[in-house]
Motif scaffolding. Structure first.
Motif, PDB file in Angstrom:
ATOM      1  N   GLU A  78       0.857  -1.762   0.431  1.00  0.00           N
ATOM      2  CA  GLU A  78      -0.258  -0.051  -0.316  1.00  0.00           C
ATOM      3  C   GLU A  78       0.596   1.224  -0.095  1.00  0.00           C
ATOM      4  N   GLY A  79       0.417   2.226  -0.752  1.00  0.00           N
ATOM      5  CA  GLY A  79       1.074   3.378  -1.017  1.00  0.00           C
ATOM      6  C   GLY A  79       2.440   3.289  -1.884  1.00  0.00           C
ATOM      7  N   ALA A  80       3.123   2.032  -2.589  1.00  0.00           N
ATOM      8  CA  ALA A  80       4.317   2.455  -2.898  1.00  0.00           C
ATOM      9  C   ALA A  80       4.401   3.138  -4.406  1.00  0.00           C
ATOM     10  N   GLY A  81       2.604   3.501  -4.987  1.00  0.00           N
ATOM     11  CA  GLY A  81       2.867   4.285  -5.892  1.00  0.00           C
ATOM     12  C   GLY A  81       4.493   3.405  -6.935  1.00  0.00           C
ATOM     13  N   ASP A  82       5.206   4.378  -8.038  1.00  0.00           N
ATOM     14  CA  ASP A  82       5.855   3.750  -8.904  1.00  0.00           C
ATOM     15  C   ASP A  82       7.300   2.970  -8.303  1.00  0.00           C
ATOM     16  N   GLU A  83       7.502   2.876  -7.325  1.00  0.00           N
ATOM     17  CA  GLU A  83       7.988   1.696  -6.509  1.00  0.00           C
ATOM     18  C   GLU A  83       8.055  -0.302  -6.468  1.00  0.00           C
ATOM     19  N   ALA A  84       9.607  -0.749  -6.235  1.00  0.00           N
ATOM     20  CA  ALA A  84       8.939  -1.604  -5.969  1.00  0.00           C
ATOM     21  C   ALA A  84       9.318  -2.444  -4.467  1.00  0.00           C
ATOM     22  N   ARG A  85       7.621  -1.947  -4.245  1.00  0.00           N
ATOM     23  CA  ARG A  85       8.214  -2.148  -2.248  1.00  0.00           C
ATOM     24  C   ARG A  85       6.705  -3.285  -2.395  1.00  0.00           C
ATOM     25  N   LEU A  86       7.109  -4.488  -1.908  1.00  0.00           N
ATOM     26  CA  LEU A  86       6.083  -4.912  -2.652  1.00  0.00           C
ATOM     27  C   LEU A  86       5.373  -5.723  -0.335  1.00  0.00           C
ATOM     28  N   LYS A  87       4.851  -6.455  -0.702  1.00  0.00           N
ATOM     29  CA  LYS A  87       4.551  -7.291   0.553  1.00  0.00           C
ATOM     30  C   LYS A  87       4.901  -8.859   0.018  1.00  0.00           C
ATOM     31  N   VAL A  88       4.833  -9.999   0.918  1.00  0.00           N
ATOM     32  CA  VAL A  88       4.914 -11.371   0.971  1.00  0.00           C
ATOM     33  C   VAL A  88       4.332 -11.931   1.859  1.00  0.00           C
ATOM     34  N   ARG A  89       3.637 -13.020   1.267  1.00  0.00           N
ATOM     35  CA  ARG A  89       2.404 -13.703   2.425  1.00  0.00           C
ATOM     36  C   ARG A  89       2.987 -14.988   2.121  1.00  0.00           C
ATOM     37  N   PHE A  90       3.300 -15.947   3.583  1.00  0.00           N
ATOM     38  CA  PHE A  90       3.085 -17.307   3.282  1.00  0.00           C
ATOM     39  C   PHE A  90       2.368 -17.296   4.218  1.00  0.00           C
ATOM     40  N   TYR A  91       2.175 -18.999   4.371  1.00  0.00           N
ATOM     41  CA  TYR A  91       1.166 -19.708   5.351  1.00  0.00           C
ATOM     42  C   TYR A  91       2.382 -20.704   6.279  1.00  0.00           C
ATOM     43  N   VAL A  92       2.537 -20.755   7.335  1.00  0.00           N
ATOM     44  CA  VAL A  92       3.233 -21.028   8.507  1.00  0.00           C
ATOM     45  C   VAL A  92       2.036 -22.291   9.315  1.00  0.00           C
ATOM     46  N   PRO A  93       2.853 -23.356   9.486  1.00  0.00           N
ATOM     47  CA  PRO A  93       3.874 -24.250   9.001  1.00  0.00           C
ATOM     48  C   PRO A  93       4.002 -24.159   7.584  1.00  0.00           C
ATOM     49  N   PRO A  94       4.945 -25.052   6.729  1.00  0.00           N
ATOM     50  CA  PRO A  94       4.714 -25.518   5.534  1.00  0.00           C
ATOM     51  C   PRO A  94       4.051 -27.053   5.522  1.00  0.00           C
ATOM     52  N   PHE A  95       4.155 -27.783   6.463  1.00  0.00           N
ATOM     53  CA  PHE A  95       3.832 -28.596   6.027  1.00  0.00           C
ATOM     54  C   PHE A  95       2.204 -28.568   6.608  1.00  0.00           C
ATOM     55  N   LEU A  96       1.557 -27.064   7.517  1.00  0.00           N
ATOM     56  CA  LEU A  96       0.703 -27.030   7.659  1.00  0.00           C
ATOM     57  C   LEU A  96      -0.046 -25.985   7.171  1.00  0.00           C
ATOM     58  N   PRO A  97      -0.633 -25.482   6.238  1.00  0.00           N
ATOM     59  CA  PRO A  97      -0.053 -23.836   6.462  1.00  0.00           C
ATOM     60  C   PRO A  97      -1.507 -23.095   6.909  1.00  0.00           C
ATOM     61  N   LEU A  98      -1.381 -22.624   8.485  1.00  0.00           N
ATOM     62  CA  LEU A  98      -2.178 -21.894   8.866  1.00  0.00           C
ATOM     63  C   LEU A  98      -2.182 -20.679   9.358  1.00  0.00           C
ATOM     64  N   PHE A  99      -1.155 -20.422   9.688  1.00  0.00           N
ATOM     65  CA  PHE A  99      -0.500 -18.794  10.160  1.00  0.00           C
ATOM     66  C   PHE A  99      -0.807 -17.648   8.825  1.00  0.00           C
ATOM     67  N   PRO A 100      -0.602 -17.087   9.141  1.00  0.00           N
ATOM     68  CA  PRO A 100      -0.042 -15.803   7.342  1.00  0.00           C
ATOM     69  C   PRO A 100       0.931 -15.567   7.797  1.00  0.00           C
ATOM     70  N   VAL A 101       1.738 -15.222   7.489  1.00  0.00           N
ATOM     71  CA  VAL A 101       2.897 -14.258   8.011  1.00  0.00           C
ATOM     72  C   VAL A 101       3.399 -13.385   6.601  1.00  0.00           C
ATOM     73  N   THR A 102       3.568 -12.054   6.696  1.00  0.00           N
ATOM     74  CA  THR A 102       3.175 -11.049   5.700  1.00  0.00           C
ATOM     75  C   THR A 102       5.338 -10.385   6.134  1.00  0.00           C
ATOM     76  N   GLY A 103       5.293 -10.329   5.232  1.00  0.00           N
ATOM     77  CA  GLY A 103       7.436  -9.246   5.718  1.00  0.00           C
ATOM     78  C   GLY A 103       7.179  -8.316   3.989  1.00  0.00           C
ATOM     79  N   ASP A 104       7.681  -7.226   4.358  1.00  0.00           N
ATOM     80  CA  ASP A 104       8.422  -6.585   3.092  1.00  0.00           C
ATOM     81  C   ASP A 104       9.575  -7.278   2.374  1.00  0.00           C
ATOM     82  N   TYR A 105       8.906  -7.073   0.801  1.00  0.00           N
ATOM     83  CA  TYR A 105      10.055  -7.359  -0.094  1.00  0.00           C
ATOM     84  C   TYR A 105      10.626  -6.182  -1.108  1.00  0.00           C
ATOM     85  N   TRP A 106      11.420  -5.410  -1.210  1.00  0.00           N
ATOM     86  CA  TRP A 106      11.883  -4.344  -1.969  1.00  0.00           C
ATOM     87  C   TRP A 106      13.270  -4.618  -2.477  1.00  0.00           C
ATOM     88  N   VAL A 107      12.446  -4.411  -3.706  1.00  0.00           N
ATOM     89  CA  VAL A 107      13.302  -4.096  -4.755  1.00  0.00           C
ATOM     90  C   VAL A 107      14.145  -3.464  -4.577  1.00  0.00           C
TER      91      VAL A 107
END
Length: 189
Positions: A78-107
């Motif tokens: 949100e608010g990244a404009g034309d910048e490569a500011r992304l959010k990455v979301r994974f669900y953990v644990p990988p063997f039973l994906p239940l909980f979302p974990v979101t982090g920043d991913y800036w190129v």
């Protein structure tokens, strides 16, 4: 170098998302709890989904002779404009994906041919040097390390990632279906 004296962190502007898609090999990174300490051949594969804005993320590494992986999605922050500011979301644990974990991913940097990239985030806790090939020449590597320093990263924490030659194709090899590496990482092992 402290963040206060560092260059203000900004991401690449007008990233050609389609060109960024595909496979990237991890050349070096800051070690983190969500990657096996003995990981080799670590790579990320990005696939643009039909909506043209969401990216499927597949992170893989080989640990103890087995392929470990986790899947997630990336989307413009949100608010990244034309910048490569992304959010990455994974669900953990990988063997039973239940909980979302979101982090920043800036190129933070990508060359004009999209063959290598520097990726980080504002907290300075995570840093990756990525390449389309399993190896990167020292001159390019050192330039990316210098760029990271300019943003205030403690580049002494960078650890080179051993790659597998030739790299595995697809998802060959025995798979870690129990997520043992993930559990071990939580226990600090």
């Amino acid at each position: 170098m402290a963040q206060s004296s560092a260059k203000k962190m900004s991401a690449v502007t007008n990233l050609a998302l389609e060109r960024y898609m595909g496979r990237w090999y991890e050349i070096a990174c800051f070690p983190s709890s969500f990657q096996p300490r003995d990981g080799r051949g670590t790579r990320a594969t990005y696939t643009l989904l039909p909506d043209g804005a969401t990216v499927r993320v597949l992170n893989e590494t080989w640990s103890g002779g087995k392929r470990s992986s986790i899947e997630g999605t990336a989307f413009r922050a949100e608010g990244a404009g034309d910048e490569a500011r992304l959010k990455v979301r994974f669900y953990v644990p990988p063997f039973l994906p239940l909980f979302p974990v979101t982090g920043d991913y800036w190129v933070l940097h990508v060359d004009q041919d999209y063959t290598y990239a520097l990726v980080g985030q504002p907290s300075l806790k995570y840093l990756w040097i990525l390449c389309r090939q399993t190896q990167m020449d020292e001159e390019t590597y050192n330039r990316l390390v210098e760029k990271a320093k300019e943003y205030g990263y403690d580049v002494q924490k960078l650890k080179k990632t051993p790659q597998i030659e030739p790299p595995p194709e697809g998802d060959e090899g025995p798979r870690d279906t129990k997520g043992i590496w993930w559990l071990k990482s939580l226990l600090g092992k």
